[in-house]
Design a protein around this motif. Structure first.
Motif, PDB file in Angstrom:
ATOM      1  N   SER A   1      -9.758  14.424  -8.109  1.00 14.75           N
ATOM      2  CA  SER A   1      -9.062  13.776  -6.592  1.00 14.75           C
ATOM      3  C   SER A   1      -9.235  14.306  -5.493  1.00 14.75           C
TER       4      SER A   1
ATOM      5  N   PRO B   1      -5.031  15.370   0.194  1.00 15.18           N
ATOM      6  CA  PRO B   1      -4.352  14.678   1.166  1.00 15.18           C
ATOM      7  C   PRO B   1      -4.436  15.873   2.865  1.00 15.18           C
TER       8      PRO B   1
ATOM      9  N   ASN C   1      -0.107  15.954  -5.621  1.00 18.72           N
ATOM     10  CA  ASN C   1      -1.786  16.304  -6.057  1.00 18.72           C
ATOM     11  C   ASN C   1      -2.452  17.654  -5.698  1.00 18.72           C
TER      12      ASN C   1
ATOM     13  N   GLY D   1       5.512  11.884  -0.106  1.00 21.97           N
ATOM     14  CA  GLY D   1       4.149  11.355  -0.934  1.00 21.97           C
ATOM     15  C   GLY D   1       3.714  12.066  -1.788  1.00 21.97           C
ATOM     16  N   PRO D   2       2.846  11.868  -2.626  1.00 28.76           N
ATOM     17  CA  PRO D   2       2.341  11.601  -4.353  1.00 28.76           C
ATOM     18  C   PRO D   2       1.876  13.219  -4.269  1.00 28.76           C
TER      19      PRO D   2
ATOM     20  N   ASP E   1       1.014  -1.315   0.196  1.00 32.38           N
ATOM     21  CA  ASP E   1      -0.195  -0.002  -0.208  1.00 32.38           C
ATOM     22  C   ASP E   1       1.078   1.449   0.016  1.00 32.38           C
ATOM     23  N   ASP E   2       1.813   1.446   0.837  1.00 33.25           N
ATOM     24  CA  ASP E   2       3.011   2.870   1.021  1.00 33.25           C
ATOM     25  C   ASP E   2       3.709   2.865  -0.604  1.00 33.25           C
ATOM     26  N   TYR E   3       3.930   1.178  -0.759  1.00 35.28           N
ATOM     27  CA  TYR E   3       4.176   1.298  -2.368  1.00 35.28           C
ATOM     28  C   TYR E   3       3.282   1.716  -3.561  1.00 35.28           C
ATOM     29  N   GLU E   4       2.665   1.804  -3.326  1.00 41.39           N
ATOM     30  CA  GLU E   4       1.568   2.315  -4.432  1.00 41.39           C
ATOM     31  C   GLU E   4       0.785   3.525  -4.200  1.00 41.39           C
ATOM     32  N   GLU E   5       1.545   4.139  -2.810  1.00 45.71           N
ATOM     33  CA  GLU E   5       1.080   5.510  -2.895  1.00 45.71           C
ATOM     34  C   GLU E   5       2.387   6.101  -3.294  1.00 45.71           C
ATOM     35  N   TRP E   6       2.914   5.814  -3.124  1.00 44.29           N
ATOM     36  CA  TRP E   6       4.525   6.695  -3.626  1.00 44.29           C
ATOM     37  C   TRP E   6       5.438   5.573  -3.535  1.00 44.29           C
TER      38      TRP E   6
END
Length: 373
Positions: free
Chosen positions: A337, A340, A369, A366-367, A34-39
């Motif tokens: 979207s 955060p 947005n 983090g990513p 989950d952490d990897y897919e987010e950022w």
């Protein structure tokens, strides 16, 4: 299960960033999925064994050795650089050339890479871990810092290397995704901090920007264009044949208009303002070089294009060129979207409503947005 701890040499996040196109470097991210897919670092390989490694269990890493190339250097990544050091040490004992990335993804978020924009007197500073871009605009021994990060030493060092004197710090708007270093630069170098008053919040120590005025740097000037929409005080800057567009215009999108007020009526009103601002930029010459305030996964360095190319490459900017405001607004409203939660805290820090504390660095991780779609 084993409780054995392994040590390993480190690899700096800046080296990982510099070698992003190096086929001889394999980036192994051991964080949970989950952490990897987010950022994550673009092009890295995820082996989600973080919790097991915390418990000293290397069995899943042992079982996955076939996924890890033996003839490449390995940069192992985790959250803070501790668990990755154990994983890299484990790999080294089995004949791999592995190093742990210093400070993990926290270190990745601090990387700044510099690219000169031809011979325009502009240096672009890219943060690959956050998608943020800042600039050093200079002429005749003087420099302005545009949209600086909180890591202000980066800009002092860069100016020193180029023999430049910093004469001001400028923010294109009150940022929501990163803590501005503008006020600290102003204090450290005893120079003005420029910001449009519509984005100044509770600040009182700043120099307000006005549409049509200029900021001197050396023998040249930075021309101020008030381009509201992303925020009420969003501003773009012309410097020669380049436009520093902040979060108004990106290479593949535009700035989202919902960070001040998330109600639909407010979003639509801000999107209307954004459309008008983009029309103003579209009226500039086609060969104007666009230097944005953010990027996503674009591979070109420096991050730059022309208005003429954006008319083809940027869907939302195409709608501006076609004068289709209704479809522009609807497309933005339908594609936004979630933002955060930390964006609001960052906003209030940049407005001067909250103090800058030890959490400021983690708020940015983090990513990004800030784009509308």
């Amino acid at each position: 299960m084993s409780n054995t701890k392994f040590g390993s040499p480190d690899i700096a996040p800046s080296e990982v960033a510099e070698r992003r196109d190096d086929d001889d470097l394999f980036v192994l991210d051991v964080r949970n999925e989950d952490d990897y897919e987010e950022w994550a670092i673009s092009g890295s390989h995820n082996l989600p064994i973080y919790d097991e490694l915390l418990d000293g269990d290397f069995s899943s890493l042992e079982a996955a050795l076939d996924e890890i190339p033996e003839d490449e250097e390995i940069a192992v990544v985790c959250v803070g650089g501790i668990t990755s050091a154990d994983a890299a040490g484990f790999l080294n004992e089995r004949g791999y050339d592995a190093r742990s990335m210093t400070d993990g993804m926290r270190g990745w978020g601090r990387v700044h890479q510099t690219y000169d924009v031809d011979e325009r007197g502009v240096s672009q500073i890219v943060r690959p871990g956050t998608g943020c871009i800042s600039y050093l605009v200079f002429d005749d021994g003087e420099a302005l810092v545009v949209d600086p990060s909180q890591y202000v030493e980066q800009y002092g060092d860069m100016a020193d290397e180029r023999g430049l004197e910093i004469v001001g710090a400028v923010d294109t708007h009150a940022h929501a995704d990163h803590v501005s270093g503008g006020r600290e630069i102003a204090d450290r170098f005893d120079v003005p901090y420029y910001l449009h008053e519509d984005d100044a919040g509770s600040l009182d120590e700043y120099t307000p920007l006005e549409d049509g005025e200029t900021i001197p740097v050396g023998d040249r000037e930075l021309d101020v264009l008030h381009t509201p929409g992303h925020t009420p005080g969003s501003t773009s800057f012309e410097f020669g044949d380049a436009i520093l567009s902040g979060d108004t215009l990106f290479l593949r999108s535009v700035g989202r208009p919902d960070l001040e007020d998330g109600s639909e009526d407010a979003i639509r009103e801000a999107a209307d303002d954004l459309f008008d601002s983009l029309q103003r930029l579209a009226d500039l010459p086609d060969d104007t070089v666009v230097l944005p305030g953010h990027f996503s996964d674009e591979e070109i360095r420096p991050l730059a294009t022309t208005l003429e190319r954006l008319a083809t490459d940027n869907e939302l900017f195409q709608l501006v060129e076609e004068d289709d405001e209704e479809l522009f607004v609807e497309t933005i409203v339908e594609s936004l979207s979630d933002t955060p939660n930390n964006y609001q805290r960052i906003k209030h820090i940049n407005w001067g409503d909250e103090p800058l504390d030890d959490d400021a660095e983690d708020l940015e991780l983090g990513p990004n947005n800030c784009a509308a779609n």
